[in-house]
Design a protein around this motif. Structure first.
Motif, PDB file in Angstrom:
ATOM      1  N   UNK A 213       0.833  -1.199   0.000  1.00 51.22           N
ATOM      2  CA  UNK A 213       0.000   0.000   0.000  1.00 51.22           C
ATOM      3  C   UNK A 213       0.870   1.252   0.000  1.00 51.22           C
ATOM      4  N   UNK A 214       1.913   1.244   0.800  1.00 54.48           N
ATOM      5  CA  UNK A 214       2.817   2.401   0.859  1.00 54.48           C
ATOM      6  C   UNK A 214       3.449   2.666  -0.501  1.00 54.48           C
ATOM      7  N   UNK A 215       3.877   1.594  -1.187  1.00 53.19           N
ATOM      8  CA  UNK A 215       4.581   1.768  -2.457  1.00 53.19           C
ATOM      9  C   UNK A 215       3.656   2.205  -3.593  1.00 53.19           C
ATOM     10  N   UNK A 216       2.352   2.073  -3.412  1.00 53.17           N
ATOM     11  CA  UNK A 216       1.409   2.559  -4.428  1.00 53.17           C
ATOM     12  C   UNK A 216       1.150   4.054  -4.300  1.00 53.17           C
ATOM     13  N   UNK A 217       1.454   4.629  -3.143  1.00 52.90           N
ATOM     14  CA  UNK A 217       1.207   6.047  -2.864  1.00 52.90           C
ATOM     15  C   UNK A 217       2.436   6.888  -3.164  1.00 52.90           C
ATOM     16  N   UNK A 218       2.199   8.088  -3.670  1.00 53.78           N
ATOM     17  CA  UNK A 218       3.314   9.025  -3.742  1.00 53.78           C
ATOM     18  C   UNK A 218       3.557   9.616  -2.356  1.00 53.78           C
ATOM     19  N   UNK A 219       4.695  10.202  -2.166  1.00 54.63           N
ATOM     20  CA  UNK A 219       5.024  10.803  -0.866  1.00 54.63           C
ATOM     21  C   UNK A 219       3.990  11.861  -0.513  1.00 54.63           C
ATOM     22  N   UNK A 220       3.435  11.744   0.686  1.00 54.21           N
ATOM     23  CA  UNK A 220       2.390  12.663   1.125  1.00 54.21           C
ATOM     24  C   UNK A 220       0.992  12.204   0.805  1.00 54.21           C
ATOM     25  N   UNK A 221       0.865  11.111   0.018  1.00 49.44           N
ATOM     26  CA  UNK A 221      -0.456  10.574  -0.281  1.00 49.44           C
ATOM     27  C   UNK A 221      -1.092   9.959   0.953  1.00 49.44           C
ATOM     28  N   UNK A 222      -2.391   9.742   0.881  1.00 41.68           N
ATOM     29  CA  UNK A 222      -3.137   9.277   2.055  1.00 41.68           C
ATOM     30  C   UNK A 222      -3.572   7.831   1.909  1.00 41.68           C
ATOM     31  N   UNK A 321      -3.493   7.577   7.237  1.00 46.94           N
ATOM     32  CA  UNK A 321      -2.061   7.788   7.474  1.00 46.94           C
ATOM     33  C   UNK A 321      -1.462   8.407   6.221  1.00 46.94           C
ATOM     34  N   UNK A 322      -0.359   9.113   6.425  1.00 46.41           N
ATOM     35  CA  UNK A 322       0.334   9.800   5.312  1.00 46.41           C
ATOM     36  C   UNK A 322       1.557   9.004   4.902  1.00 46.41           C
ATOM     37  N   UNK A 323       1.703   8.790   3.598  1.00 42.64           N
ATOM     38  CA  UNK A 323       2.824   8.030   3.092  1.00 42.64           C
ATOM     39  C   UNK A 323       4.119   8.847   3.175  1.00 42.64           C
TER      40      UNK A 323
END
Length: 324
Positions: A213-222, A321-323
């Protein structure tokens, strides 16, 4: 067959060119009629859906609604209902298609109401919904203003149900792909918001799922994460011996404090629990559209606070949570 090309074109235009080029072969393999004994029957049900003029699609209602200025008469409505029933069981919804109301097992609109005002606004955002089922929440995300919604779920029946809705909605900024999260490109770092609802406890390795899940989000994504939890302190986790609430694929049920620890350990920031509810038999129950066992059959008949196996009854928490 289901038409994916308009949606894949939108993925291409959004910058996911390599993935969009790879997906046709993946989809063809996943939806091959030999992969499931009912797939031909489900395809036949899709082909039998009537052509009907659509006047309005309402994605911001509890029941996702498709309206026509030419109402179906009783015979046509019954024919539509019978055809849609060919895709039984319907678990996530509800939907209203030209007055034929699909009363699904789950009141998924209740979950949406719990989170919609607690997350970052979806207007203009690129959204991933992991394990999205029939796509009910995907449509609600689009109705909340999302620019692009990618649903993924390897369960083929759910893909057929989504296709039935898409036949009339025809919004190709929303798509459901018949894949699991492990089939996403690695280190995608693309999405503004990623939802994982009702998935974590089915994963043998919860940390691997959270990393995906973290790796699918850009930095700052939710991240919006909904899962089963237990009461308890940090470090407490329930690992069912065999089944939990008659489900045989439940691996880890952490306490809220434990799950917050897990999220922080892999780098998520601003971790908050925004909802905690005990699932009721009004929210998850059998209906004519889902006639199999449901929650009431999974609870101790003498003590509704326990499952039939003696574990605490289902409690669901939602976290944001924020990535990193």
């Amino acid at each position: 067959m289901i038409e994916f090309r308009p949606f894949l074109n939108n993925l291409h235009d959004a910058g996911l060119t390599d993935w969009a080029r790879q997906l046709p072969a993946v989809i063809k393999q996943q939806l091959h009629p030999e992969r499931h004994g009912d797939l031909r029957r489900w395809y036949a049900a899709l082909q039998q859906l009537p052509e009907w003029p659509v006047a309005e699609v309402l994605l911001d209602r509890g029941a996702v609604q498709i309206r026509s200025d030419n109402p179906l008469d009783d015979a046509d409505k019954q024919k539509l209902t019978d055809t849609l029933m060919g895709l039984h069981p319907w678990r996530k919804g509800p939907f209203d298609i030209f007055g034929a109301r699909i009363d699904t097992e789950w009141r998924s609109d209740w979950k949406w109401d719990r989170l919609k005002d607690q997350i970052k606004p979806l207007t203009g955002r690129r959204v991933l919904d992991v394990g999205c089922g029939s796509g009910y929440h995907c449509w609600r995300m689009r109705g909340a203003g999302a620019d692009l919604v990618v649903g993924i779920d390897p369960t083929l029946l759910f893909n057929m149900q989504f296709a039935a809705l898409q036949k009339y909605i025809r919004d190709h900024r929303v798509g459901l792909l018949p894949i699991g999260i492990e089939q996403l490109p690695p280190k995608l770092r693309f999405f503004d918001t990623v939802f994982s609802m009702g998935v974590l406890y089915h994963r043998r390795s919860p940390f691997d799922h959270l990393l995906e899940l973290r790796e699918a989000l850009h930095s700052g994504g939710e991240l919006v994460l909904e899962t089963l939890v237990i009461e308890g302190n940090a470090g407490e986790v329930l690992v069912p011996d065999d089944r939990y609430a008659r489900m045989n694929n439940v691996w880890f049920l952490p306490s809220s404090a434990t799950l917050q620890q897990w999220l922080k350990k892999i780098g998520f920031k601003q971790v908050q629990r925004i909802s905690l509810t005990t699932t009721s038999i009004d929210e998850q129950r059998p209906t004519p559209w889902m006639t199999f066992e449901s929650l009431a059959n999974c609870l101790d008949p003498q003590d509704a606070t326990r499952t039939i196996e003696g574990y605490p009854a289902p409690r669901r928490a939602i976290f944001v949570a924020e990535a990193p």
